[in-house]
Design a protein around this motif. Sequence first.
Motif, PDB file in Angstrom:
ATOM      1  N   ASP A   1       0.811  -1.215   0.000  1.00 46.60           N
ATOM      2  CA  ASP A   1       0.000   0.000   0.000  1.00 46.60           C
ATOM      3  C   ASP A   1       0.844   1.264   0.000  1.00 46.60           C
ATOM      4  OD1 ASP A   1      -2.250  -1.579   0.107  1.00 46.60           O
ATOM      5  OD2 ASP A   1      -2.546  -1.367   2.272  1.00 46.60           O
ATOM      6  N   GLY A   2       2.144   1.134   0.270  1.00 47.30           N
ATOM      7  CA  GLY A   2       3.013   2.310   0.292  1.00 47.30           C
ATOM      8  C   GLY A   2       2.721   3.177   1.493  1.00 47.30           C
ATOM      9  N   GLY A   3       2.733   4.487   1.303  1.00 47.74           N
ATOM     10  CA  GLY A   3       2.503   5.369   2.435  1.00 47.74           C
ATOM     11  C   GLY A   3       2.533   6.825   2.039  1.00 47.74           C
TER      12      GLY A   3
ATOM     13  N   TYR B   1      10.965   8.498  -4.103  1.00 50.28           N
ATOM     14  CA  TYR B   1      10.097   7.349  -3.804  1.00 50.28           C
ATOM     15  C   TYR B   1       8.829   7.299  -4.646  1.00 50.28           C
ATOM     16  CZ  TYR B   1      13.170   6.339   0.069  1.00 50.28           C
ATOM     17  OH  TYR B   1      14.270   6.015   0.811  1.00 50.28           O
ATOM     18  N   ALA B   2       8.744   8.133  -5.674  1.00 52.82           N
ATOM     19  CA  ALA B   2       7.514   8.197  -6.481  1.00 52.82           C
ATOM     20  C   ALA B   2       7.142   6.840  -7.074  1.00 52.82           C
ATOM     21  CB  ALA B   2       7.670   9.233  -7.588  1.00 52.82           C
TER      22      ALA B   2
ATOM     23  N   VAL C   1       5.234   5.764  -2.252  1.00 51.14           N
ATOM     24  CA  VAL C   1       5.265   6.565  -1.026  1.00 51.14           C
ATOM     25  C   VAL C   1       5.241   8.032  -1.444  1.00 51.14           C
ATOM     26  CG1 VAL C   1       6.472   7.132   1.110  1.00 51.14           C
ATOM     27  CG2 VAL C   1       6.578   4.798   0.212  1.00 51.14           C
ATOM     28  N   ARG C   2       4.209   8.752  -0.982  1.00 46.48           N
ATOM     29  CA  ARG C   2       4.041  10.162  -1.348  1.00 46.48           C
ATOM     30  C   ARG C   2       4.556  11.075  -0.244  1.00 46.48           C
ATOM     31  NH1 ARG C   2      -1.025  12.087  -1.720  1.00 46.48           N
ATOM     32  NH2 ARG C   2      -1.856  10.475  -0.323  1.00 46.48           N
TER      33      ARG C   2
ATOM     34  N   PHE D   1      -2.925  11.356  -6.424  1.00 46.63           N
ATOM     35  CA  PHE D   1      -2.133  11.798  -7.576  1.00 46.63           C
ATOM     36  C   PHE D   1      -1.273  13.012  -7.229  1.00 46.63           C
ATOM     37  CE2 PHE D   1      -1.967  13.249 -12.217  1.00 46.63           C
ATOM     38  CZ  PHE D   1      -1.173  12.181 -12.625  1.00 46.63           C
ATOM     39  N   VAL D   2      -1.283  13.408  -5.952  1.00 47.19           N
ATOM     40  CA  VAL D   2      -0.544  14.590  -5.514  1.00 47.19           C
ATOM     41  C   VAL D   2       0.660  14.158  -4.688  1.00 47.19           C
ATOM     42  CG1 VAL D   2      -0.625  16.726  -4.183  1.00 47.19           C
ATOM     43  CG2 VAL D   2      -2.622  16.010  -5.509  1.00 47.19           C
TER      44      VAL D   2
END
Length: 236
Positions: free
Chosen positions: A123-125, A165-166, A170-171, A220-221
């Motif tokens: 799921d990333g973060g 990390y894009a 991970v945002r 998307f940000v």
Amino acid sequence: MNTQKVAVITGASQGIGAGLVTAYRKLGYAVVANSRSITRSDDPLVLAVPGDIGQRGVGTDVIEKGLETFGRIDTLVNNAGVFIAKPFTEYTDDEYDQVAGLNLRGFFDTTRRAIAAMLDHEDGGHVVNITTTFAEHALSSVPAALAALTKGGLNSVTRSLAIEYAARNVRFNAVSPGVIRTPMHPEETHEFLAALHPVGRLGEIEEIVDAVTYLESAKFVTGEILHVDGGQQAGH
């Protein structure tokens, strides 16, 4: 597999941080709440972890305790910070250590460990840094070089890590507030502080909380510095 999402919020005992704890619980997240003076919550899905993240290793420990209790970390909001406004030549060594410790060391320790945890699940973060418009828009009436030095660094690293990390889900984003009505600012200063914003008022805690929760849902940000400052960064 543990599917309960978990947010870590620093500086969580009052003001914006306390508002963020409430907001993330409403979003269904378990919350790891840190500040030097944080007290135990009656909510079993709020883990209070006291400690000064300006001290080496404490931020890492906050993340570790969250992982021990909840098993994962999905969001980190680096809200803890200190702001000291005075002429540059009047800053003391102790004030430098205090500001750099909390604003930079605190960010570094918590974020480094949190990213490692986020990369452990698909799921990333998401990491949100609370900075300040004073970092980009200097005012002659509020000398704040240490804020510019440290919070400006957080704006830069937000973009740097967003790109690093894009591709790994991970945002990284920042919310850059103007002056917000919190316990940090005594009532007698409010009129002066309100006049610093083109809209002529202080910001409210919920307006910063709303910006963070918007970024949480805005998949998307990334790499964004979202100004919530009554027009301050645009001019005056």
